[in-house]
Enzyme design. Structure first.
Site, PDB file in Angstrom:
ATOM      1  N   SER A 150       6.125  -1.779  -2.093  1.00  0.00           N
ATOM      2  CA  SER A 150       6.131  -2.694  -3.247  1.00  0.00           C
ATOM      3  C   SER A 150       5.112  -2.254  -4.302  1.00  0.00           C
ATOM      4  O   SER A 150       4.079  -2.892  -4.488  1.00  0.00           O
ATOM      5  CB  SER A 150       5.924  -4.144  -2.817  1.00  0.00           C
ATOM      6  OG  SER A 150       4.862  -4.318  -1.925  1.00  0.00           O
ATOM      7  N   ALA A 197      -0.218   4.397   4.630  1.00  0.00           N
ATOM      8  CA  ALA A 197      -1.492   3.660   4.616  1.00  0.00           C
ATOM      9  C   ALA A 197      -1.717   2.869   5.899  1.00  0.00           C
ATOM     10  O   ALA A 197      -2.861   2.590   6.263  1.00  0.00           O
ATOM     11  CB  ALA A 197      -1.561   2.726   3.411  1.00  0.00           C
ATOM     12  N   GLY A 243       0.840  -1.190   0.000  1.00  0.00           N
ATOM     13  CA  GLY A 243       0.000   0.000   0.000  1.00  0.00           C
ATOM     14  C   GLY A 243       0.875   1.239   0.000  1.00  0.00           C
ATOM     15  O   GLY A 243       2.097   1.162   0.117  1.00  0.00           O
TER      16      GLY A 243
END
Length: 174
Positions: A85, A15, A11
């Site tokens: 990621s 987040a 995320g």
């Protein structure tokens, strides 16, 4: 000892990946499971020092985290990655290479992430001081089929963490 698994939290920055993964890790340790959290910032410092934030280097960083998670989870550890990621293909590559892999999408609107920005990174990115910042000047590719989506702007930290633990029970890891 129990079966190992990789929990891959993905995320935007802010987040709640690190926060939720830390709560999940504590809950799992309390029930006697071996857990290791690989936090994106710590990995950058200790495992991926010297890498830039180019797409190639981001992918290398994610692959390194995935490699460590694969080693841990195949040895009975619940490995938790809390790294942005940002690229879907790289996460799918990990899913294909890690036998027990659960992708957790920590979904939070960009404006909420900006409000939560304790490090001041979004402010710098919005001023153009940080090039290629995920969600601002570099893309974040949300998962198309995550194992679980948690909505950190509408549920409490404990609700989110409990949903992750419940997923582990449902999938037979606990």
């Amino acid at each position: 000892m129990g079966k190992g698994v990789t929990l891959w939290f993905t995320g935007l920055s802010g987040a709640g990946k690190s926060t939720i993964s830390g709560i999940v890790a504590k809950k799992l340790q309390e029930i006697g499971r071996n857990v290791e959290v690989l936090d994106g910032d710590e990995v950058r410092l200790n495992l991926s020092a010297g890498l830039s934030f180019s797409k190639a280097d981001r992918d290398t960083n994610v692959r390194r985290i995935g490699y460590v998670c694969r080693l841990l989870s195949r040895n009975g550890v619940i490995a938790i990655s809390a790294a942005i990621s940002p690229y879907r293909n790289t996460r799918e590559e990990l899913r294909a290479n890690i036998v027990d892999f659960l992708e957790i999408f920590v979904d939070c609107p960009l404006d909420v992430c900006i409000e939560r920005d304790v490090k001041g990174l979004y402010a710098k990115a919005l001023k153009g001081e940080i090039p290629a910042f995920t969600g601002v000047s570099d893309p974040y590719e949300a998962p198309t089929n995550p194992d679980l989506t948690i909505l950190t702007n509408t549920e409490s930290k404990d609700e989110s963490a409990n949903r992750v633990v419940q997923l582990l029970y449902e999938r037979g890891y606990l």
